[in-house]
Design a protein around this motif. Structure first.
Motif, PDB file in Angstrom:
ATOM      1  N   VAL A 120      15.585  23.954  27.132  1.00  0.00           N
ATOM      2  CA  VAL A 120      15.881  24.320  25.746  1.00  0.00           C
ATOM      3  C   VAL A 120      14.912  23.556  24.839  1.00  0.00           C
ATOM      4  CG1 VAL A 120      17.612  24.271  23.905  1.00  0.00           C
ATOM      5  CG2 VAL A 120      18.300  24.745  26.262  1.00  0.00           C
ATOM      6  N   PRO A 121      14.166  24.254  23.974  1.00  0.00           N
ATOM      7  CA  PRO A 121      13.158  23.572  23.152  1.00  0.00           C
ATOM      8  C   PRO A 121      13.768  22.456  22.304  1.00  0.00           C
ATOM      9  CG  PRO A 121      12.910  25.962  23.010  1.00  0.00           C
ATOM     10  CD  PRO A 121      14.202  25.717  23.726  1.00  0.00           C
ATOM     11  N   GLU A 122      12.984  21.428  22.087  1.00  0.00           N
ATOM     12  CA  GLU A 122      13.427  20.340  21.216  1.00  0.00           C
ATOM     13  C   GLU A 122      13.693  20.896  19.819  1.00  0.00           C
ATOM     14  OE1 GLU A 122      11.902  15.951  19.611  1.00  0.00           O
ATOM     15  OE2 GLU A 122      10.698  17.105  21.039  1.00  0.00           O
ATOM     16  N   GLY A 123      14.821  20.515  19.233  1.00  0.00           N
ATOM     17  CA  GLY A 123      15.179  21.021  17.923  1.00  0.00           C
ATOM     18  C   GLY A 123      15.933  22.333  17.960  1.00  0.00           C
ATOM     19  N   TRP A 124      16.284  22.801  19.160  1.00  0.00           N
ATOM     20  CA  TRP A 124      17.086  24.022  19.296  1.00  0.00           C
ATOM     21  C   TRP A 124      18.509  23.654  19.722  1.00  0.00           C
ATOM     22  CZ3 TRP A 124      15.356  29.500  20.436  1.00  0.00           C
ATOM     23  CH2 TRP A 124      14.149  29.790  19.776  1.00  0.00           C
TER      24      TRP A 124
END
Length: 266
Positions: A120-124
């Motif tokens: 999961v992308p950072e900031g998501w």
């Protein structure tokens, strides 16, 4: 192409001459793209005639266009500009909702989608778990982005039953728009969205301030304008939802008696 100033867009949609271009075949109701022209200015619009609305078991027949307009009126009152200019007018197939077309740039990056569960992308923020046909684990997730947070608040206010990822558009000026609000404003809790990432978290200070202003507007001119498209009970329930959000001061929890995420999600 840049987004028109709001007043100019409303004038164009209201008075412009409409010429149909074709039908958006993926839509469940009759949804047409058209060119609209006024005094030498031409833009595209989405036209949803009332006669093309498919009957639904839980919403009164012939009311979806008015709900589209109502979502715009609420958005306009917040000052966030989350719904493209939308009006009710006569067109080639009769009265319907007419909304400014939003041209997304070719390089626009979606802020919502399925991502590998382990990446999961950072900031998501992860919303739900899923697996593909081969059994690989994925997560439905969205960016922790203030523009999406505003949209989540708007959806809670209007009780949007169909916030899919594909109903979020990205304009060339970095604005985010929400579209397709025909199944909103029901008196029963039907909130269904992909934007559950903030569940239970405190509302941002700006959202609390905006909701306070919205509550006052609902007791005045906004409430009167909405009663042209919604029932008195539906408008009253908007007031109740705003008051509840202000009292709790948190993003809402997913419903337990209604599917929390629309299908398909994106």
């Amino acid at each position: 192409m840049s987004v028109l100033p709001e007043d100019d867009a409303v004038e164009l949609l209201t008075r412009g001459e409409m010429e149909l271009e074709g039908r958006l075949v993926d839509a469940s109701n009759t949804t047409l793209r058209a060119e609209i022209t006024l005094d030498g200015l031409t833009r595209r619009c989405v036209y949803k005639p009332v006669r093309g609305e498919r009957p639904l078991w839980d919403f009164p027949d012939g009311t979806l266009a008015g709900r589209e307009v109502s979502a715009y009126l609420v958005s306009q009152s917040t000052g966030w500009g989350l719904v493209p200019p939308t009006i009710l007018r006569d067109g080639p197939l009769g009265v319907g909702a007419c909304q400014l077309w939003i041209d997304e740039p070719d390089d626009a990056s979606s802020l919502i989608g399925f991502v590998p569960a382990y990446d999961v992308p950072e900031g998501w923020l992860a919303v739900a778990s899923a697996r593909d046909e081969e059994g690989d684990a994925y997560a439905l997730a969205h960016a922790d982005d203030p523009r999406l947070a505003r949209l989540a608040v708007l959806d809670a206010v209007i009780n949007n039953a169909d916030r899919k990822g594909g109903h979020v558009l990205y304009a060339p000026d970095d604005r985010v728009f929400g579209v397709d609000h025909g199944v909103s404003f029901h008196v029963e809790n039907k909130l269904r969205t992909v934007l559950w990432g903030w569940t239970g978290k405190a509302l941002p200070a700006e959202a609390v301030e905006t909701l306070s202003s919205l509550r006052a507007a609902l007791d005045g001119s906004l409430g009167e304008a909405l009663e042209e498209h919604l029932t008195i009970s539906e408008v009253q329930h908007i007031r109740l939802r705003v008051k509840r959000l202000l009292r709790v001061a948190k993003f809402p929890d997913p419903p337990t008696d209604w599917p929390a995420v629309p299908w398909p999600p994106v």
